[in-house]
Design a protein around this motif. Structure first.
Motif, PDB file in Angstrom:
ATOM      1  N   TRP C 173      56.875  31.052  50.789  1.00  0.00           N
ATOM      2  CA  TRP C 173      57.482  32.390  50.806  1.00  0.00           C
ATOM      3  C   TRP C 173      56.692  33.260  51.764  1.00  0.00           C
ATOM      4  N   ILE C 174      57.413  33.951  52.626  1.00  0.00           N
ATOM      5  CA  ILE C 174      56.732  34.741  53.648  1.00  0.00           C
ATOM      6  C   ILE C 174      57.172  36.202  53.554  1.00  0.00           C
ATOM      7  N   ASN C 175      56.270  37.080  53.928  1.00  0.00           N
ATOM      8  CA  ASN C 175      56.541  38.518  53.825  1.00  0.00           C
ATOM      9  C   ASN C 175      57.455  38.971  54.963  1.00  0.00           C
ATOM     10  N   LYS C 176      58.740  39.078  54.660  1.00  0.00           N
ATOM     11  CA  LYS C 176      59.753  39.421  55.676  1.00  0.00           C
ATOM     12  C   LYS C 176      59.551  40.848  56.168  1.00  0.00           C
ATOM     13  N   VAL C 334      60.660  36.058  51.366  1.00  0.00           N
ATOM     14  CA  VAL C 334      61.784  35.136  51.508  1.00  0.00           C
ATOM     15  C   VAL C 334      61.241  33.747  51.818  1.00  0.00           C
ATOM     16  N   ALA C 335      62.015  32.754  51.420  1.00  0.00           N
ATOM     17  CA  ALA C 335      61.564  31.381  51.645  1.00  0.00           C
ATOM     18  C   ALA C 335      61.772  31.001  53.102  1.00  0.00           C
ATOM     19  N   ILE C 336      60.890  30.138  53.606  1.00  0.00           N
ATOM     20  CA  ILE C 336      61.120  29.580  54.941  1.00  0.00           C
ATOM     21  C   ILE C 336      61.292  28.067  54.822  1.00  0.00           C
ATOM     22  N   ALA C 337      62.026  27.524  55.766  1.00  0.00           N
ATOM     23  CA  ALA C 337      62.278  26.080  55.755  1.00  0.00           C
ATOM     24  C   ALA C 337      60.986  25.334  56.092  1.00  0.00           C
ATOM     25  N   TYR C 455      68.426  39.032  45.065  1.00  0.00           N
ATOM     26  CA  TYR C 455      67.022  39.401  44.832  1.00  0.00           C
ATOM     27  C   TYR C 455      66.859  40.326  43.635  1.00  0.00           C
ATOM     28  N   THR C 456      67.470  39.921  42.535  1.00  0.00           N
ATOM     29  CA  THR C 456      67.262  40.594  41.254  1.00  0.00           C
ATOM     30  C   THR C 456      67.031  39.498  40.240  1.00  0.00           C
ATOM     31  N   ALA C 457      66.647  39.895  39.036  1.00  0.00           N
ATOM     32  CA  ALA C 457      66.432  38.901  37.990  1.00  0.00           C
ATOM     33  C   ALA C 457      67.745  38.174  37.697  1.00  0.00           C
ATOM     34  N   GLU C 458      68.827  38.911  37.727  1.00  0.00           N
ATOM     35  CA  GLU C 458      70.139  38.329  37.445  1.00  0.00           C
ATOM     36  C   GLU C 458      70.541  37.291  38.486  1.00  0.00           C
ATOM     37  N   GLY C 459      70.179  37.562  39.734  1.00  0.00           N
ATOM     38  CA  GLY C 459      70.604  36.685  40.810  1.00  0.00           C
ATOM     39  C   GLY C 459      69.639  35.553  41.094  1.00  0.00           C
ATOM     40  N   LEU C 460      68.647  35.416  40.218  1.00  0.00           N
ATOM     41  CA  LEU C 460      67.587  34.438  40.432  1.00  0.00           C
ATOM     42  C   LEU C 460      68.109  33.028  40.711  1.00  0.00           C
ATOM     43  N   GLU C 461      68.965  32.544  39.814  1.00  0.00           N
ATOM     44  CA  GLU C 461      69.463  31.173  39.974  1.00  0.00           C
ATOM     45  C   GLU C 461      70.277  31.043  41.254  1.00  0.00           C
ATOM     46  N   THR C 462      71.059  32.055  41.555  1.00  0.00           N
ATOM     47  CA  THR C 462      71.867  32.019  42.767  1.00  0.00           C
ATOM     48  C   THR C 462      70.969  31.970  43.994  1.00  0.00           C
ATOM     49  N   MET C 463      69.930  32.793  43.994  1.00  0.00           N
ATOM     50  CA  MET C 463      69.023  32.831  45.135  1.00  0.00           C
ATOM     51  C   MET C 463      68.350  31.478  45.337  1.00  0.00           C
ATOM     52  N   LEU C 464      67.892  30.896  44.230  1.00  0.00           N
ATOM     53  CA  LEU C 464      67.199  29.613  44.349  1.00  0.00           C
ATOM     54  C   LEU C 464      68.157  28.513  44.802  1.00  0.00           C
ATOM     55  N   LEU C 465      69.371  28.589  44.307  1.00  0.00           N
ATOM     56  CA  LEU C 465      70.374  27.604  44.702  1.00  0.00           C
ATOM     57  C   LEU C 465      70.636  27.698  46.204  1.00  0.00           C
ATOM     58  N   ASN C 466      70.896  28.915  46.683  1.00  0.00           N
ATOM     59  CA  ASN C 466      71.197  29.101  48.106  1.00  0.00           C
ATOM     60  C   ASN C 466      70.017  28.682  48.980  1.00  0.00           C
ATOM     61  N   THR C 467      68.819  29.150  48.595  1.00  0.00           N
ATOM     62  CA  THR C 467      67.633  28.832  49.364  1.00  0.00           C
ATOM     63  C   THR C 467      67.443  27.328  49.478  1.00  0.00           C
ATOM     64  N   THR C 468      67.547  26.664  48.344  1.00  0.00           N
ATOM     65  CA  THR C 468      67.300  25.230  48.331  1.00  0.00           C
ATOM     66  C   THR C 468      68.355  24.487  49.149  1.00  0.00           C
ATOM     67  N   ARG C 469      69.595  24.906  49.001  1.00  0.00           N
ATOM     68  CA  ARG C 469      70.679  24.214  49.703  1.00  0.00           C
ATOM     69  C   ARG C 469      70.583  24.446  51.210  1.00  0.00           C
ATOM     70  N   ASP C 470      70.316  25.687  51.611  1.00  0.00           N
ATOM     71  CA  ASP C 470      70.361  26.008  53.037  1.00  0.00           C
ATOM     72  C   ASP C 470      69.074  25.654  53.783  1.00  0.00           C
ATOM     73  N   LEU C 471      67.941  25.839  53.129  1.00  0.00           N
ATOM     74  CA  LEU C 471      66.678  25.687  53.863  1.00  0.00           C
ATOM     75  C   LEU C 471      65.961  24.362  53.595  1.00  0.00           C
ATOM     76  N   TYR C 472      66.137  23.821  52.411  1.00  0.00           N
ATOM     77  CA  TYR C 472      65.317  22.652  52.073  1.00  0.00           C
ATOM     78  C   TYR C 472      66.080  21.340  52.045  1.00  0.00           C
ATOM     79  N   GLU C 473      67.295  21.361  51.515  1.00  0.00           N
ATOM     80  CA  GLU C 473      68.019  20.094  51.426  1.00  0.00           C
ATOM     81  C   GLU C 473      68.168  19.414  52.788  1.00  0.00           C
ATOM     82  N   PRO C 474      68.406  20.172  53.872  1.00  0.00           N
ATOM     83  CA  PRO C 474      68.532  19.485  55.172  1.00  0.00           C
ATOM     84  C   PRO C 474      67.266  18.724  55.566  1.00  0.00           C
TER      85      PRO C 474
END
Lengths: 298, 314, 556
Positions: C173-176, C334-337, C455-474
């Protein structure tokens, strides 16, 4: 006995300053973290983790205590621990005195052999499994005796008691009593025990604290939570906040648990140590100088 | 003082052993209960020591398990870091005994000399309290106090113009941190026994010393300390019986990749090995080794004490 | 070999193509399990979230449904205490019918199952009596290898928890906010990352005029929070925190082409990685406390004012920053690949175990009704019973989703939750007790509010899902992969026990020395590798290879 007025000399004053400085040093060094623990237990988890708590609770909250006392077992844990402590300490003191007094007497032929027998157990133990089997075979599992008996006797405490008997009870007293035809039981009861307030208080405290803090016997020998002592209940509560990396497959839960974890550990300390702290002033009363005076002269 | 003449004596003029036993039968009656106790709870399970030489099989029991001889000892003593681990254990332990021996006595003497009753009781209470802080929190406090950025120690150092130091990352400091924090936690609790001993000091001796013109320092040195010397000596001797038994939890929690060279002790080593191989044998064997070393040290300490004309354990 | 990899990746990829019918949710296990009431004696830890297991709602509901009564033999839940109790119960010959949730690891399985024959082999029972679990195994053939003991039998049933983003948990995670202030791009290579860290250090991004910035900070006990592992992966695969914290983790990986097990610590890539890290460290870009501090200190430093931290590795940023109380700070990171290394290597280790723990449910040879116990466990391998187990009464605590409700992945949802999860002790469901069966289907099928701010507590799972799918799975590692959990014979673990401890201690000690500059990589490397071999690296690798081949090679 008349109290003498002693004029303080220069050396006395230097010593006095030095001793006081020494005491104050320890008081300050020790008190600060204690205050921190108490303050942290009453603060919000956010304040604790972001390092805002110093001396006074920040964003005061009883959340940690509510979590601790919400556990249905806490009260029964308190009750059980108190029973184990009182009963355990009584039994331990009896066993300790019964060994320490004879060993303090030169008249005990084979005293060295007995001492050796006891000391050997301080150094060597058979290990967990056979001890467990003995307790099981005696039918003690899932009874309060499993909490009391396996750790009822400490050789360390017995030796300390013996040393006290040897040094604080003058031989002349014993010999005089012998001449009067006083039996050993009677001598122990009427002379030794009344003169041994300080040591019995200390050993009693050591046993009481040991009983209170002990959870290991409960862990090994109890299968039913209704017998759990407080410390085991508290350990289980701490697990509520424990995050085990190997279990981090359930991620949501980990996040939820976190805030609580930081608070619980402080509240648990406070809850668990209040009873043993309360005990201490009662013990202090026995550390009064001059218990021996009347006896020696009489 | 004479012994009543009715007691038969042997040739050296000492009372006949048997007759003395009969006469003091009550002493034996007393000690019977504790002896039975250790017989059941300590000696009966001793057969388990054979696990140090066996591979334990629950289905066959301790007696039926297969002998492996000295295998566990061999594994331990041929492992490359064996002596380093033993040394770490010994050094941290002896260091700890030295520090935890001196300071509680000093605290007890200081408390004993305090005239103000309320202050004395409060001081006792405060110094006693840290004993009840659990190890996990204790280590947390240590890391907090010594933290390079947040810790109060480094803040003071930096204010005085020094540089930040990562104390927890210095292997050479590990033992000191362990020992002094242990003292912090235990000083009040350990002092209690000396307080009790000091309260047994005869006021007559004190009076006599005052009449002789002793000042307070001299009274402490000539009256108080000699009176509690037997307790001090016994405590010291006994602590040598636990030199190898340094507790696991605190050291383990204080370990990190930087200080392993001095923080790996026998207990943590055995724990780590035990995780890989779920076998009681290794732990039992190392436990036995520890006990033997402890015995040697205890006997040594005891005979030194006796040579110096102090009371021994036996 | 290729087929193994495919199944391993299957779980990861499953996230994108999920869709299931309600019929797949229902349990295939006929109820009641038995006509005559049967009592099972179950050894289980006491879960603090549950007030009283015998009076629990699910306990009663399940007893009514299955006609099986449970006698509980409770142990403490703290792991070392639990292990001790388990060992003693077995040593004393007091076998219960079932060990549930008792943390029986592979070593205990070998010892008590294979060697002592105290556990019942379940292979036949799975075929005959366990339709749900059998179906699960058929869908997830990779799991069979993990739960099979060294003698080819299955002694324990696993806990299933398919957490998609946990599979690629080595995130940075890097300070955007700082990147924007200094007009820097998100780094994509190790060299760019170095430049960014240097800029963080020198250009005073927090604007207080002091050089108090910590470009990169890690800690030793959070989740994937080692300061070195994420960066090392650009040179050679570093598995980070793969196993239980506190256990011995000698870093290894599998060369996917050859099927050979390698040890990270003597790889040339590792050597280059150390050089890179030591450059960062010597220029003050890695915080020196990273290798000693724990999460407590980490959190305090990162939440201090002004902001001082530029980047940190962690499985999720919310582990160290509170998304609610510190939302502004939380948004900055924000996460970086994964970064591209000098040789072009760019990868993130894929922790492919949807199987969270093995041996969650073990039937002992003392059990008189093994088929009843097996069926009792099997029903829990269905999403249906799972809902009752984890949440409680249908209609009150949860219900099937209505039409139009959407799940986490934006597709039609399967179920809706009515009660917020809470760690307060309660008595309405089993929480972590019993067998957990959290499939990806179940996770993604929960009704989720759409279009929430990630980027809220509610959106936590969504954020992690998107991050993982877009930045890490590739970049999920394909040439170098994690060695799946290995199991050793008694003789092998005898050989390994001290070697592993010694090797690990030496390797991490040297790693620190190389990074911090107290040993020279140029001069001391050869001596270091030689010493590794003296300590038994060859023997270690040979045993690993043997264990791996036995367990996985040549199987699907």
């Amino acid at each position: 006995m008349k109290k003498r007025t002693v004029y303080a000399t220069g050396a006395d004053r230097v010593l006095s300053v030095f001793l006081n400085a020494f005491l104050w040093f320890w008081i300050v060094v020790i008190a600060y973290p204690l205050i921190y623990v108490v303050a942290a237990s009453f603060s919000s988890s956010h304040a604790v983790i972001s390092g805002k708590v110093w001396l006074w609770p920040v964003e005061p909250s009883l959340r940690a205590y509510r979590a601790v006392f919400n556990n249905g077992q806490i009260l029964s844990g308190f009750y059980n621990s108190t029973v184990y402590m009182v009963l355990g300490t009584a039994i331990s003191l009896v066993l300790t005195v019964l060994a320490a007094y004879p060993l303090s007497r030169k008249e005990l032929v084979g005293g060295r052999i007995f001492s050796g027998l006891f000391l050997f157990t301080m150094l060597f133990s058979g290990g967990l499994i056979p001890t467990y089997l003995v307790v099981k075979d005696l039918g003690l599992r899932n009874t309060i005796w499993a909490m009391i008996l396996p750790s009822a006797f400490s050789v360390w405490n017995m030796i300390i008691t013996r040393t006290y008997f040897q040094t604080a009870i003058p031989d002349e007293l014993y010999e005089a009593a012998q001449l009067d035809g006083c039996s050993d039981f009677r001598f122990l009861n009427r002379i030794v025990l009344p003169l041994s307030g300080p040591i019995l208080a200390v050993i009693g405290l050591y046993y009481a604290v040991g009983n209170w803090n002990g959870y290991f016997n409960a862990l090994l020998y109890l299968d039913a939570s209704r017998l759990y002592p407080l410390q085991l209940v508290l350990r289980d509560i701490l697990v509520l906040g424990n995050i085990d990396i190997s279990m981090v497959k359930d991620f949501d839960e980990m996040v939820r648990k976190q805030g609580l974890a930081d608070l619980l550990k402080y509240a648990v300390i406070v809850v668990a140590s209040v009873p043993v702290m309360v005990l201490y002033p009662f013990i202090q009363r026995y550390f009064v100088k001059g218990v021996m005076i009347g006896a020696v002269k009489g | 003082m004479t012994v009543p003449s009715s007691i038969p004596r042997n040739r050296r003029g000492r009372p006949n052993a048997l007759a003395s036993m009969v006469r003091h039968w009550q002493l034996y009656a007393m000690i019977l209960l504790p002896v039975v106790y250790i017989g059941i709870f300590n000696y009966l399970p001793m057969y388990g020591v054979q696990l140090a030489f066996k591979r334990f099989s629950p289905s066959r029991g301790i007696a039926g398990s297969a002998w492996v001889g000295l295998k566990y000892f061999q594994i331990f003593f041929t492992s490359p870091s064996c002596w380093q681990v033993v040394w770490n254990t010994l050094s941290v332990s002896v260091y700890s005994i030295a520090i935890n021996f001196f300071f509680p006595i000093a605290l007890a003497v200081a408390l004993n000399e305090t005239q103000h009753k309320g202050f004395r009781k409060t001081a006792q209470m405060i110094t006693y309290a840290p004993y009840f802080i659990s190890t996990v929190v204790m280590v947390g406090l240590i890391m907090q106090v010594l933290d390079p950025r947040l810790g109060i120690v480094n803040r003071i150092v930096v204010t005085l113009g020094g540089a930040e130091t990562n104390f927890m990352g210095k292997p050479e400091l590990f033992k000191s941190i362990y020992v002094w924090s242990g003292l912090w936690q235990g000083i009040g609790y350990s002092a209690i026994i000396y307080l009790a001993a000091l309260s047994g000091v005869s006021p007559e001796l004190q009076e006599a010393a005052i009449i002789d013109g002793c000042n307070r320092g001299q009274r402490i040195w000539n009256v108080d300390l000699p009176s509690i010397t037997p307790t001090i000596v016994i405590m010291l001797i006994m602590s040598f019986g636990f030199v190898m038994s340094v507790g696991f939890e605190k050291v383990f929690l204080m370990q990190n990749n930087l200080n392993l060279s001095s923080s790996e002790i026998i207990a943590t080593y055995v724990y780590k090995v035990g995780l890989i191989n779920a076998d009681f044998g290794f732990a039992t064997a190392i436990g036995l080794f520890n006990s033997v070393v402890n015995v040697v040290l205890l006997v040594g300490a005891n005979s030194i004490a006796k040579k110096m004309n102090q009371p021994g354990l036996w | 070999m290729k087929r193994l990899l495919l199944t391993m990746l299957a779980v990861a990829m499953v996230a994108t193509g999920l869709q299931a019918q309600k019929s797949e949710w229902l349990s295939k296990q006929p109820m009641p399990i038995t006509k005559e009431k049967v009592t099972l004696k179950i050894f289980a830890p006491q879960i603090p979230e549950i007030q009283d297991i015998s009076a629990n709602w699910f306990t009663k509901w399940y007893e009514d449904k299955s006609n099986v009564h449970v006698d509980w033999l409770l142990a403490p839940s703290e792991s070392s205490a639990l292990r001790q109790k388990l060992n003693l119960v077995i040593a004393a010959g007091d076998l219960p019918d079932v060990f549930m949730n008792a943390r029986i690891d592979a070593n205990l399985e070998t010892r008590y199952g294979v060697d002592e024959k105290l556990f019942m082999p379940l292979n036949d029972l799975i075929d005959k009596d366990m339709p749900n679990f059998k179906a699960y195994l058929a869908q997830n053939p990779g799991v069979r290898g993990m739960i099979t003991a060294i003698d080819g039998k299955i002694y324990g049933l696993p806990n299933v928890n398919e957490c998609y983003h946990c599979g690629l948990s080595q995130k940075m995670w890097i300070n955007k906010d700082w990147l924007d202030k200094l007009h820097l791009k998100v780094p994509t290579t190790t060299e760019e990352f170095y430049q960014v860290m240097k800029a963080f250090k020198e250009k005073d991004p927090n604007g207080n005029g002091k050089k108090d910035e910590i470009p990169l900070m890690g800690c030793i006990d959070s989740w994937q929070s080692y300061a070195d592992s994420f960066l090392m992966c650009s040179f050679a695969l570093d598995t980070g925190m793969q196993y239980a914290f506190g256990s011995i983790e000698l870093r290894t990986f599998l060369d996917a082409k050859t099927g050979r097990v390698k040890c990270l610590y003597d790889q040339p890539g590792y050597r280059d990685g150390l050089k890179y890290l030591s450059r960062l460290y010597s220029e003050g870009l890695i915080y020196s406390g990273s290798f000693t501090q724990k999460q407590d200190q980490f959190k305090q430093i990162i939440s201090g004012t002004p902001e001082v931290v530029g980047a940190f590795p962690n499985g999720a940023s919310c582990v160290v920053i509170d998304p609610v109380a510190q939302n502004e700070l939380y948004r900055h990171f924000v996460a970086i690949a994964p970064l591209k290394g000098p040789t072009g290597l760019r990868q993130s280790p894929y922790y492919y175990d949807g199987v969270a723990t093995v041996n969650r449910f073990v039937i002992t040879t003392a059990c008189k009704h093994p088929e009843v116990a097996a069926r009792w466990a099997d029903a829990m391998y269905s999403c249906e019973i799972q809902q009752y187990r984890a949440w409680g009464e249908k209609g009150k605590a949860w219900d099937w989703a209505k039409k139009g409700e959407l799940g986490l992945d934006g597709k039609p949802a399967m179920w809706t939750n009515f009660v917020p999860y809470s760690t307060e002790p309660q008595n309405l469901n089993w929480q972590q007790q019993g067998i957990e069966f959290q499939t990806a289907l179940n996770r993604f099928g929960q009704t989720t509010k759409q279009g929430v701010d990630p980027y809220t507590a509610e959106g936590l799972e969504t954020m992690l899902l998107n991050t993982t799918r877009d930045l890490y799975e590739p970049w999920a590692g394909k040439t170098q992969v994690i060695v799946p959990p290995l199991k050793y014979t008694t003789a092998e673990s005898d050989d390994l026990q001290t070697i592993l401890v010694e090797l690990n201690r030496y390797a991490v000690d040297r790693k620190m020395a190389f990074i911090m500059g107290s040993a020279s990589i140029e001069k001391d490397w050869d001596g270091y590798v030689k010493k590794l071999n003296e300590l038994g690296l060859d023997k270690f690798l040979a045993i690993q290879q043997k264990a791996y081949d036995r367990q996985y090679a040549g199987k699907k």
